[in-house]
Design an enzyme around this catalytic site. Structure first.
Site, short mmCIF file in Angstrom:
data_model
loop_
_atom_site.label_atom_id
_atom_site.label_comp_id
_atom_site.label_asym_id
_atom_site.label_seq_id
_atom_site.Cartn_x
_atom_site.Cartn_y
_atom_site.Cartn_z
N LEU A 190 0.75 -1.31 -0.13
CA LEU A 190 -0.17 -0.05 0.02
C LEU A 190 0.81 1.39 0.15
CD1 LEU A 190 -2.78 -1.04 2.28
CD2 LEU A 190 -2.89 -1.22 -0.03
N CYS A 191 2.04 0.97 -0.27
CA CYS A 191 2.79 2.37 -0.41
C CYS A 191 2.82 2.96 -1.71
CB CYS A 191 4.40 2.15 -0.07
SG CYS A 191 4.92 1.76 1.60
N HIS A 192 2.89 4.43 -1.89
CA HIS A 192 2.75 5.07 -3.03
C HIS A 192 4.02 4.79 -3.64
CE1 HIS A 192 -0.52 6.60 -0.73
NE2 HIS A 192 -1.24 6.76 -2.07
N GLU A 201 10.16 4.41 3.41
CA GLU A 201 11.52 4.22 2.50
C GLU A 201 12.50 4.19 3.21
OE1 GLU A 201 8.14 4.93 -0.23
OE2 GLU A 201 8.60 5.97 1.71
N ASP A 256 23.85 -10.76 5.18
CA ASP A 256 24.23 -11.70 4.04
C ASP A 256 25.55 -11.80 3.77
OD1 ASP A 256 23.39 -13.63 1.81
OD2 ASP A 256 23.78 -11.91 0.52
#
Length: 161
Positions: free
Chosen positions: A75-77, A114, A128
């Site tokens: 649901l992020c723009h 973000e 990683d």
């Protein structure tokens, strides 16, 4: 408590409509930590890690992740970010690295997600790259430190929330 903004009147998940919101300068900062053995941190700081400069690779991964936030969080723009910065602060006394991100834009919605995504993916990339020598690393403390812009103005984490 205010209403959840990503739920419509029927209780369904919905993207917030920002069409009528004013374009303003917005920015957000986030932080997170990755704890590791002193041996692993020393190896990174001395530039002796077999995979090379893990901070450079992790920085690029964090920047890329912030740019892809709308593709991984439903649901992020999609945003036209004008600045993404990812920094690393080694804390040898605590056997960890603090990761801080800054995201900026001129737009109709905030950039907290973000900034959080940049920190998260930078930490995951560090994990990683170092997991072969230190599989017990721990990522934690990911949070928004500050946000500015929009109708809510300026907010800063004060440690009591």
């Amino acid at each position: 408590m205010s209403q959840l903004s990503h739920i419509n009147q029927k209780g369904e998940a919905a993207m917030v409509d920002v069409t009528d919101k004013a374009v303003t300068k917005r920015q957000a900062m986030a932080e997170g930590y990755i704890s590791m053995s002193s041996k692993t941190l020393d190896m990174i700081l001395a530039g002796e890690h077999a995979k090379g400069d893990v901070f450079s690779v992790s920085r690029i991964a964090g920047i890329q992740a912030a740019k892809q936030c709308a593709n991984i969080i439903p649901l992020c723009h999609p945003l036209m970010l004008s600045k993404i910065q990812v920094d690393f602060e080694p804390q040898p006394g605590q056997n960890r690295v603090r990761i801080v991100s800054l995201c900026k834009l001129a737009g109709q919605t905030g950039v907290e997600m973000e900034a959080l995504t940049a920190v998260s993916v930078a930490a995951l990339t560090l994990f990683d790259m170092c997991k072969a020598v230190d599989p017990a690393m721990c990522i934690d403390g990911i949070r928004v430190l500050e946000k500015q812009g929009g109708k809510s103005g300026h907010w800063q984490y004060d440690g009591d929330e």
